[in-house]
Design a protein around this motif. Structure first.
Motif, PDB file in Angstrom:
ATOM      1  N   LYS A 138     -19.535  -2.845  21.380  1.00 50.35           N
ATOM      2  CA  LYS A 138     -18.568  -1.877  21.916  1.00 50.35           C
ATOM      3  C   LYS A 138     -17.143  -2.326  21.616  1.00 50.35           C
ATOM      4  O   LYS A 138     -16.283  -1.522  21.256  1.00 50.35           O
ATOM      5  N   GLU A 139     -16.911  -3.648  21.753  1.00 50.18           N
ATOM      6  CA  GLU A 139     -15.578  -4.187  21.516  1.00 50.18           C
ATOM      7  C   GLU A 139     -15.121  -3.903  20.082  1.00 50.18           C
ATOM      8  O   GLU A 139     -13.937  -3.723  19.815  1.00 50.18           O
ATOM      9  N   MET A 160     -24.457  -6.135  23.473  1.00 48.96           N
ATOM     10  CA  MET A 160     -24.063  -4.728  23.631  1.00 48.96           C
ATOM     11  C   MET A 160     -22.553  -4.617  23.825  1.00 48.96           C
ATOM     12  O   MET A 160     -21.890  -3.774  23.221  1.00 48.96           O
ATOM     13  N   ASP A 161     -22.029  -5.476  24.696  1.00 49.03           N
ATOM     14  CA  ASP A 161     -20.597  -5.439  25.013  1.00 49.03           C
ATOM     15  C   ASP A 161     -19.757  -5.727  23.773  1.00 49.03           C
ATOM     16  O   ASP A 161     -18.708  -5.112  23.564  1.00 49.03           O
ATOM     17  N   THR A 162     -20.224  -6.688  22.954  1.00 44.90           N
ATOM     18  CA  THR A 162     -19.439  -7.080  21.779  1.00 44.90           C
ATOM     19  C   THR A 162     -19.452  -5.971  20.726  1.00 44.90           C
ATOM     20  O   THR A 162     -18.456  -5.720  20.047  1.00 44.90           O
ATOM     21  N   ALA A 180     -24.474  -9.178  26.549  1.00 38.91           N
ATOM     22  CA  ALA A 180     -23.264  -9.638  25.873  1.00 38.91           C
ATOM     23  C   ALA A 180     -23.188  -9.070  24.454  1.00 38.91           C
ATOM     24  O   ALA A 180     -22.104  -8.743  23.959  1.00 38.91           O
TER      25      ALA A 180
END
Lengths: 387, 290
Positions: free
Chosen positions: A277-278, A273-275, A271
C-alpha cells in the motif's frame, strides 16, 4: 466465529435464559404457518445475517396477519441487506426468524465481553437500548457503565447492583435482573463466548425482562470442547475462497486490491500488505502459508490466489527460519510449472539458504522477479500492477 | 547482562517427546541452551536424546533438578493445565509456545499468575532468546548476534525480519522476546520494557506491535514517562479490514478500536521513533541512537 441471532437464542435457551417464541423460516409458506402457530396479535420478521444494524436497513419488519408475514418474508428472502456492519457489498438474506411481538416499555443495552487489558470479564450496560454502542460511546460515554469481573472470584451481587442502579430500574424487577445477569455470565463461560450482546434488552408492560435481540461470537480456539460450533457454521455467510482456504489449512482473507500476497507468518503478512500500500498498490488478500511452505502447500496457495480474478501480480515474501529458502524456492518453481502460472511473480526470500534460493529461481527458466528486501519487492510488484 | 535468561539458565521442556517439542529441543541444544530435563506424562524415567531425563510431572522434575525456566510445547487442549502446573511449581520463567488456547483458559492462567512469582511469555509466540547464550523457543538462532538492541514483538517472522536487519547493520541484539499473538497473554510489552530499561547492555528497544488491544498505548505511556533508552516502533496491520482476525487471535479491530493509525498516533506522541515500513527498522534505530 459469528453466529446468527436464531443460533444465539438457541444457546441462551440452552442456558436457561427466557426468550420470546420464534420460528426459523426459509420461505413465505413457512412464514405463513409460523405466524399461524405463534398466534399473537403481531409478529416480527427478522432477516438472519451476520451483522447488526438490520432494523435501519429494512431487515426487521412487523406483520399483523399470516398473509402479510408471507409477503414480507418473500420480499426479504434473497434481498441484499447493506447495514453499517456488512460493508458496501452487503449480505444476502437466506432465512428469516419469525418472532412473537412484544409490548416494549423500556429498551436497555447489555453486553458481556473479555477485557483484554485486565484479563477480566466485562459487562457493559446502558439505558440507551436499541442504539449502536459504538455511537453512544463516541457521543455520550457517560451513558455507558463497564463492570469488570475477575473470573476467579466470579460475579457478585454488588456487580449486579451497580448495573441495576446505573440503568435506573425499579426495585420490583431487581430479582429478575439479578437472575438474568447471572445466567448471562454463566452462559458466556459455559459456551466459550468472546462476545454476547443483548441489544435491546427490553422491559415489557408486565414488567418482564426479555432479550429481544442477541448477538454472539464464539471463541474458535474452544471448538475442541464444543462440537456443536461446527453445526453453527453458515457457508452462505462466508467468502467461498476463505472457506476453501480454511479447508486446506491456509489462513486467507480476501481484500479489494490486485496484488496477491503469499507470506509466512501473520505479522509479516500484514506488514507485507501495508508495504504494498505504501508503494501505491493495494493487496488482494492476507495469506499466511505457515511454517511448512513445501511445493504442495505453495501450489494450493497459488490456486487460491488465482481464483480471485482481481489478482494481476503475485508477491511471495518468505522469511526462512526453520524452513529453508531453497526448499521454498523449489516448491514455488514446481508449483508454478504445475499450474502453468502466467502472472508476474515477485519473490523475496530471506533467511536460511537465501543465496541458494536466488540461484534456483534465476536458473528455473521461469520469469520470476527477485526482491532484495521486503520494501524492494513491494515496490517492484506495485510498479507492475500500476503500469 | 541480558534479561531473564543467559548461558547459565537451566531449562525444562514440557511436552519434550512430542513432535514439536522434540524437534525444537534439539534445535535449542544445538544453540547451546542448557536443557536440564523434560516432562511428558507416563514417560517418566526415560531419557530424551540419550541424555536428558524425562519426568511425569513438573514437581517431580523440580525436586530432582534445578530449573530456572520452562518451555511448553503441549497441545492447546492441555496447555493451560501445563502452564498452571508450572506456576504452582514456582518455576520463575514460563514460556508457552502453543497456539490455539481458548481465551477463557488464558483468563484462568492470568488469575493463577496474579500473586505468583512466575513471569510468563506467550502463548502463541516464538519464545525468548539471548543472543549467543540461550534460546528458549522456535526462532532461527543463526540470525541473532550478540549486540546492544532488544526486540519485543507480538509476531514471529516479522521479529526475525527485524533481528536480521539489526544483525546485518552491526547493531546486534541483547534479548529478543516474542510476547505472543493472542488476546490475553502472560506478560505485555510493559513488563519487559521495564526490564530492558534496567539492563545495562541494552541500548535501545525495537517494539513490534500490531492491530488489536491497547498494549502499545500502555507501553507508549511508560516510554514517555520513564524510559531514557530510545524505542523504535512498528505496527503491522494498517491495511487490515475491521472485524477480521488477521491470523493471530488477538489481531482484530473491533468496534473501531485497536487500529494501526490510532496506535501509531499515540506512539509518535510519546517519543517512540516510528519505522514507516518493516525494511527500515534497523535504519530507524541507528538514527534514534545518535
Amino acid at each position: 466465529m459469528d453466529i446468527h441471532e436464531y443460533q444465539a437464542k438457541e444457546l441462551l435457551t440452552k442456558n436457561n435464559v427466557k426468550i420470546l417464541h420464534s420460528i426459523l423460516c426459509h420461505s413465505g409458506d413457512e412464514a405463513y404457518n409460523a405466524t399461524v402457530s405463534l398466534n399473537t396479535p403481531v409478529v416480527v420478521i427478522k432477516a438472519q445475517v451476520h451483522a447488526g444494524g438490520r432494523g435501519k436497513a429494512g431487515g426487521v419488519k412487523i406483520a399483523k396477519t399470516p398473509e402479510e408475514a408471507k409477503n414480507i418474508t418473500e420480499q426479504m428472502l434473497g434481498m441484499t441487506l447493506v447495514t453499517a456492519q456488512t460493508g458496501k457489498d452487503g449480505k444476502v438474506v437466506h432465512k428469516v426468524l419469525i418472532e412473537e411481538g412484544a409490548d416494549i416499555k423500556k429498551e436497555l443495552y447489555l453486553s458481556v465481553t473479555i477485557d483484554r487489558k485486565t484479563s477480566n470479564i466485562a459487562f457493559v450496560a446502558s439505558a440507551e437500548g436499541g442504539m449502536e454502542i459504538e455511537e453512544i460511546s463516541k457521543n455520550s460515554p457517560e451513558k455507558i457503565l463497564t463492570v469488570l469481573i475477575n473470573p476467579s472470584n466470579g460475579i457478585k451481587s454488588y456487580h449486579v447492583l451497580k448495573m441495576f442502579l446505573f440503568l435506573g430500574l425499579d426495585k420490583p424487577i431487581y430479582n429478575e435482573f439479578n437472575n438474568f445477569v447471572n445466567l448471562l455470565y454463566s452462559a458466556f463461560l459455559a459456551e466459550d463466548m468472546s462476545m454476547l450482546e443483548i441489544n435491546p434488552l427490553i422491559i415489557t408492560g408486565n414488567g418482564n425482562l426479555i432479550p429481544l435481540d442477541a448477538k454472539i461470537a464464539l471463541d474458535d480456539n474452544a471448538s475442541f470442547r464444543h462440537p456443536y460450533y461446527n453445526d453453527f457454521i453458515d457457508e452462505d455467510e462466508e467468502d467461498p475462497l476463505e472457506t476453501k482456504a480454511k479447508s486446506v489449512g491456509l489462513n486467507y482473507i480476501r481484500l479489494d486490491g490486485n496484488v496477491g500476497c503469499m507470506v509466512n507468518g501473520a505479522g509479516l503478512a500484514m506488514a507485507t500488505m501495508d508495504t504494498i500500500k505504501e508503494f501505491g498498490a493495494a493487496p488482494a488478500n492476507f495469506l499466511d502459508v505457515g511454517g511448512t511452505a513445501d511445493s504442495k502447500r505453495v501450489e494450493t496457495a497459488f490456486n487460491i490466489l488465482l481464483s480471485d480474478k482481481n489478482v494481476k501480480a503475485i508477491f511471495i515474501n518468505i522469511f526462512g527460519g526453520i524452513v529453508k529458502c531453497d526448499m521454498v524456492a523449489d516448491g514455488v518453481i514446481t508449483a508454478a510449472k504445475n499450474i502453468g502460472l502466467k502472472l508476474p511473480v515477485v519473490i523475496r526470500l530471506e533467511g536460511t539458504n537465501a543465496d541458494k534460493a536466488s540461484e534456483l529461481l534465476e536458473t528455473s527458466g521461469l520469469n520470476f522477479i527477485v526482491g532484495n528486501s521486503l520494501a524492494d519487492g513491494a515496490q517492484k510488484v506495485s510498479k507492475i500492477v500500476n503500469s | 547482562m541480558s534479561i531473564l535468561i543467559n548461558k547459565e539458565t537451566s531449562v525444562l521442556v514440557q511436552g519434550i517427546t512430542g513432535k514439536e517439542g522434540s524437534f525444537h529441543t534439539l534445535k535449542c541444544l544445538e544453540y547451546g541452551t542448557k536443557i536440564a530435563a523434560g516432562v511428558t506424562p507416563f514417560k517418566g524415567g526415560s531419557l530424551f536424546n540419550d541424555s536428558i531425563p524425562v519426568f511425569n510431572t513438573v514437581a517431580e522434575a523440580k525436586s530432582n533438578i534445578k530449573i530456572d525456566a520452562t518451555v511448553i510445547f503441549v497441545p492447546a487442549v492441555f496447555a493451560s493445565s501445563s502452564v498452571i502446573e508450572a506456576i504452582e511449581s514456582e518455576i520463575p520463567l514460563i514460556v508457552c509456545i502453543t497456539e490455539g488456547i481458548p481465551t477463557i483458559d488464558m483468563m484462568n492462567v492470568k488469575s493463577a499468575l496474579r500473586g505468583s512469582s512466575s513471569v510468563m511469555i506467550g502463548p502463541n509466540c516464538p519464545g525468548i532468546i539471548t543472543a549467543n547464550e540461550c534460546k528458549i523457543g522456535i526462532m532461527p538462532g543463526f540470525i541473532h548476534k550478540k549486540g546492544k538492541i532488544a526486540v519485543l514483538s507480538r509476531s514471529g517472522t516479522l521479529t526475525y525480519e527485524a533481528v536480521n536487519q539489526l544483525t546485518k547493520a552491526g547493531l546486534g541484539e541483547t534479548t529478543c522476546i516474542g510476547i505472543g499473538g493472542d488476546p490475553i497473554i502472560g506478560s505485555s510489552f510493559l513488563t519487559f520494557l521495564k526490564m530492558f530499561e534496567g539492563d545495562p547492555e541494552t541500548e535501545g528497544v525495537v517494539l513490534i506491535g500490531e492491530i488489536g488491544g491497547t498494549q502499545e498505548e500502555e507501553a507508549s505511556e511508560y516510554v514517555k514517562n520513564y524510559m531514557k533508552k530510545p524505542v523504535v516502533g512498528f505496527i503491522a496491520g494498517k491495511t487490515a479490514p475491521e472485524g477480521k482476525r488477521m491470523g493471530h487471535a488477538g489481531a482484530i479491530i473491533s468496534g473501531g478500536k485497536g487500529t494501526a493509525s490510532e496506535k501509531l498516533k499515540v506512539m509518535k506522541e510519546n517519543r517512540i521513533h516510528i519505522a514507516e515500513n518493516p525494511s527500515v527498522i534497523a535504519e530507524t534505530m541507528i538514527k534514534a541512537l545518535r
